[in-house]
Write an enzyme that holds these catalytic residues in place. Structure first.
Site, mmCIF file in Angstrom:
data_model
loop_
_atom_site.group_PDB
_atom_site.id
_atom_site.type_symbol
_atom_site.label_atom_id
_atom_site.label_comp_id
_atom_site.label_asym_id
_atom_site.label_seq_id
_atom_site.Cartn_x
_atom_site.Cartn_y
_atom_site.Cartn_z
ATOM 1 N N GLU A 115 16.940 -37.905 -35.493
ATOM 2 C CA GLU A 115 16.025 -39.065 -35.420
ATOM 3 C C GLU A 115 16.507 -40.221 -36.306
ATOM 4 O OE1 GLU A 115 11.694 -37.040 -34.397
ATOM 5 O OE2 GLU A 115 12.097 -37.682 -36.442
ATOM 6 N N HIS A 122 7.967 -40.154 -39.591
ATOM 7 C CA HIS A 122 6.743 -40.306 -38.784
ATOM 8 C C HIS A 122 6.090 -38.940 -38.496
ATOM 9 C CE1 HIS A 122 9.632 -40.427 -35.045
ATOM 10 N NE2 HIS A 122 9.266 -39.186 -35.289
HETATM 11 FE FE LIG Z 1 9.682 -37.327 -34.323
#
Ligand SMILES: [Fe+2]
Length: 313
Positions: free
Chosen positions: A240, A12
């Site tokens: 992440e 992202h």
């Molecule tokens: Fe991020």
């Protein structure tokens, strides 16, 4: 009954959002990135989910960095784009699905996962960039979205195993929702990257590709990976990727990998993307078997899976 039919993982990277917003997608640097998502957009347009659950992390947009909930489920009717310092991204307001979100919240809390329920929240690039990559840039997003924000920015983030088991719990929640809905779940973030310190710019393609392989074939192996290994191999922000395990936990053990894309770099980050589908026959068989089982047996089975993963089975 509602069912999760597929999972999508995607980086992202905020610069991808800026490239879209500034109309730079045709530039050679960005074309390399965006061309990898053309088939994905086509797949999404054909799949037409009724709802998307998007697992992402907030980047100090909705939550102060003084405290960040480990798992925060968006139960609101809508989620406006956040101001990330350059103003809110020019993307549509994300419409929620409060009924399904409330049902998931209730179910997973009874399943031992203490979510924070959020009734007002803005969403940043962590959620909106993958939406653009899979849905394009429409005037309105084509389906409601349930945001699930995971803390991967302040110590302690959840373990990959906990994320994987939360995915399992979300799947049970979705399958006990009476309305007939097709749900796609997103895991976002990653892949290897580090944005500060002496190792800033770190990219580890070998690790990333093995991670993608195991995401399809051996997610339980990934669920056993410790935080330090993510940080050592994939950089500080590589953590992440635990969010991808929420997505993977919500799918069948055996899935079909229908698409994969990997490229480096995009703004000092490795971009990884995969689409996994549950096998169609498998869902039917499971639903039949399920109708014969009692909730007590189902809970026992869930606990057994939990133990198996921890023991490395
Ligand atoms: Fe991020």
């Amino acid at each position: 009954m509602a069912r999760i039919i597929a999972g999508v993982a995607s980086s992202h990277v905020p610069a991808i959002g800026a490239a879209i917003d500034n109309k730079q997608t045709g530039e050679p640097y960005w074309q390399r990135v965006f061309s990898g998502f053309e088939k994905s957009k086509q797949w999404m347009a054909e799949t037409k989910p009724d709802v998307a659950i998007v697992v992402y992390n907030d980047h100090a947009s909705a939550f102060s960095v003084e405290f960040v909930p480990t798992f925060a489920l968006g139960c609101a009717a809508e989620f406006p784009p956040a101001d990330e310092g350059w103003g809110p991204r020019p993307v549509p307001v994300v419409k929620g699905h409060p009924e399904l979100a409330a049902h998931i919240a209730q179910s997973v809390i009874l399943d031992e996962f203490d979510l924070t329920i959020v009734n007002k929240m803005e969403v940043d690039h962590g959620l909106t960039v993958p939406m653009n990559l899979l849905f394009g840039s429409p005037k309105e997003w084509p389906c409601p979205v349930i945001p699930l924000a995971v803390n991967v920015v302040l110590y302690p983030p959840p373990t990959g195993h906990r994320c994987y088991m939360l995915g399992r719990a979300i799947r049970r929640a979705v399958e006990s929702f009476p309305e007939d809905l097709k749900v796609v779940i997103f895991g976002t973030g990653g892949m290897s990257h580090q944005i500060s310190g002496p190792r800033a710019g770190l990219i580890n393609s070998k690790f990333d590709k093995a991670y993608l392989d195991n995401l399809t074939k051996d997610p339980k192996k990934l669920a056993r990976m410790e935080h330090l290994e993510y940080m050592r191999e994939a950089g500080a922000e590589g953590i992440e990727m635990v969010m991808w395990l929420v997505m993977r936990g919500a799918l069948d053990d055996k899935v079909d990998e229908v698409y994969r894309f990997y490229t480096v770099p995009a703004s000092n980050t490795a971009v990884g993307h995969i689409i996994l589908e549950n096998r169609k026959g498998a869902a039917k068989g499971k639903a039949k078997a399920k109708s014969k089982s009692t909730p007590k047996i189902k809970r026992a089975a869930a606990r057994a899976t939990h133990r198996d993963v921890r023991r490395g089975k």
